[in-house]
Scaffold this active site. Structure first.
Site, mmCIF file in Angstrom:
data_model
loop_
_atom_site.group_PDB
_atom_site.id
_atom_site.type_symbol
_atom_site.label_atom_id
_atom_site.label_comp_id
_atom_site.label_asym_id
_atom_site.label_seq_id
_atom_site.Cartn_x
_atom_site.Cartn_y
_atom_site.Cartn_z
ATOM 1 C CG HIS A 1 53.153 -34.478 -11.223
ATOM 2 N ND1 HIS A 1 52.192 -34.954 -12.086
ATOM 3 C CD2 HIS A 1 52.602 -33.431 -10.557
ATOM 4 C CE1 HIS A 1 51.085 -34.235 -11.934
ATOM 5 N NE2 HIS A 1 51.314 -33.304 -11.009
ATOM 6 C CB VAL B 1 57.577 -43.163 -41.887
ATOM 7 C CG1 VAL B 1 58.257 -42.002 -41.171
ATOM 8 C CG2 VAL B 1 57.338 -44.318 -40.924
#
EC number: 1.8.1.4
Length: 466
Positions: A444, A183
């Site tokens: 949406h 990471v």
């Protein structure tokens, strides 16, 4: 002075433990050896790295993506000094917020190195070598971790550096060598690649972010390679040498051939190790394991019944949010409550772009445990929201029990998945099935629709938009 609880270390685990204990009526003291509160995360870790990631992302977008959005600007220029200055201001504001929390919750703050005199007394040695001793019925060790290295590497903090130095360079490297494809290496490598450096990541394992799902690793490497980062996986580093401003890394590949890499900076990011130096654990007989981590039971209690340890200094993922949860657990346990923590539901996140996030089991872990599972996958490219923003790389993958449909793991690569992963964590906390998640109405156009679609793919194999 006498306290119900003394916390040694003011990082995310320590300060949260102190706040929660105070909320529950305990008299609390916190000891921090540095002049600012917040530990590694707030001072030289999570917060400053995200500040640089965001700044470099803005620059990268201006150079590479503004034109396609119909935005014409003169060639952007980097004021690296100002970028670092902004990072410092973000850190200052954040650490100042911790000081405010200490004052608000009537927590006494002591600056100095805390070390055990005995099981209930802690000596605080200040920078001017003066000291005082305070007493606590219970003591929480939250001293965190520091960067690891390899035995043959000499970190000079100038050209051969750790993440700490990488966050405060005075110049942008020309050729940055990153040892370690985890990471930290990928995030800081991304920062400097966006700002113009040539970046090469040298990783011992055969894939980057090796602890994450194999599909995630493959997708992230593909995308970062497209952005220009070079990768040398399955390479074992044998030597790191400095000659003036030139760093040479010698490694052997999987065919045992010696390969040399050259750069002007080398970031060593091979993990972190528990930091217990100066605590005087031997004085009270607190046990540590073979990795130098403090041994604890399920209540994060050491072998000395009134001494507890949390965060990076104990086993488990070295994550700020894991430390915070452990801090809350200990504070509540000491207040007579019955807290719990599910380590399987602690999300892992990589703040590259696209971001990476995961919670629960990987496919390899399920195979190893011989658990029958099914998998559903949905591409970010199929989302209207992704096409609108131009963030079409990545996917969401849902792993569910083949017999019960319970969600066992969720793995994501894409825009804003660092935030999106919590939808999966909440679902798994309540042991939701893939069908449960698939039947929830999602807004949406949103990135979250990929979660719904991947869940439907896992449930019945029939996503609606693929």
């Amino acid at each position: 002075m006498k306290y119900d609880i003394i916390v040694i270390g003011s990082g995310p685990g320590g300060y949260i433990a102190a706040v929660r204990a105070s909320q529950l009526g305990k008299k609390v003291a916190i000891i921090e050896k540095y002049a600012t509160l917040g530990g590694t995360c707030l001072n030289v870790g999570c917060i400053p790295s995200k500040a640089l990631l965001d700044s470099s992302h803005h620059y990268y977008d201006a150079v590479h993506h503004f034109e396609e959005h119909g935005i014409t600007v003169e060639t952007p220029k980097i004021d690296f000094g100002k970028m670092v200055e902004r990072k410092a201001k973000v850190v200052e504001t954040t650490t100042g917020g911790i000081k405010y929390l200490m004052d608000k919750n009537n927590i006494d703050v002591f600056e100095g190195l805390g070390s055990f005199e005995d099981a209930t007394h802690v000596k605080i040695t200040k920078n001017d070598t003066t000291s005082e001793i305070i007493e606590g019925a219970n003591i929480i060790i939250a001293t965190g971790s520091k960067p690891s290295s390899l035995p043959f590497i000499k970190i000079d903090k100038e050209r051969i550096i750790t993440s700490t130095e990488a966050l405060k360079l005075s110049e942008i490297p020309k050729d940055l060598l990153v040892i370690g494809g985890g990471v930290i290496g990928l995030e800081l490598g991304s920062v400097y690649k966006r700002l113009g450096a040539n970046v090469t990541v040298i990783e011992y394992m055969d894939k980057i972010v090796p602890g994450m799902d194999a599909d995630v690793s493959k997708e992230l490497q593909k995308v970062l390679k497209k952005q220009g980062i070079k990768f040398a996986t399955s390479h074992k580093v044998n030597a790191v040498e400095r000659n003036g401003d030139t760093i040479t890394v010698k490694a052997t590949d999987k065919k045992d051939r010696e390969i040399e890499f050259s750069g002007d900076y080398c970031l060593v990011s091979v993990g972190r190790k528990a930091y217990t130096a100066g605590l005087g654990l031997e004085k009270v007989g607190v046990e540590v394991n073979e990795r130098g981590q403090i041994s604890v039971n399920d209540h994060l209690q050491t072998n000395i019944k009134n001494i507890y340890a949390i965060g990076d200094v104990v086993k488990g993922a070295m994550l700020a949010h894991k430390a915070e949860e452990e801090g809350v657990v200990v504070a509540e346990f000491l207040a007579g409550e019955k807290p719990h923590i599910d380590y399987n539901l602690i999300p892992g996140i990589v703040y590259t772009w696209p971001e990476v996030a995961a919670v629960g089991k990987t496919e390899d872990e399920l195979k190893e445990a011989k658990i029958d599972y099914k998998s559903g996958k949905f591409s970010m490219r199929a989302l209207g929201r992704s096409r609108a923003s131009g963030d079409i790389d990545g996917f969401v993958k849902v792993l569910a029990d083949k017999n019960t449909d319970e969600i066992l793991g969720v793995h994501m690569v894409g825009a804003r998945v660092a935030d999106l992963i919590m939808e999966a964590a909440v679902a798994m906390e309540y042991r939701a099935s893939a069908e449960d998640l698939a039947r929830i109405c999602h807004g949406h156009p949103t990135y979250s629709e990929a979660v719904k679609e991947a869940a439907k793919a896992a449930w019945d194999g029939k996503p609606l938009n693929a």
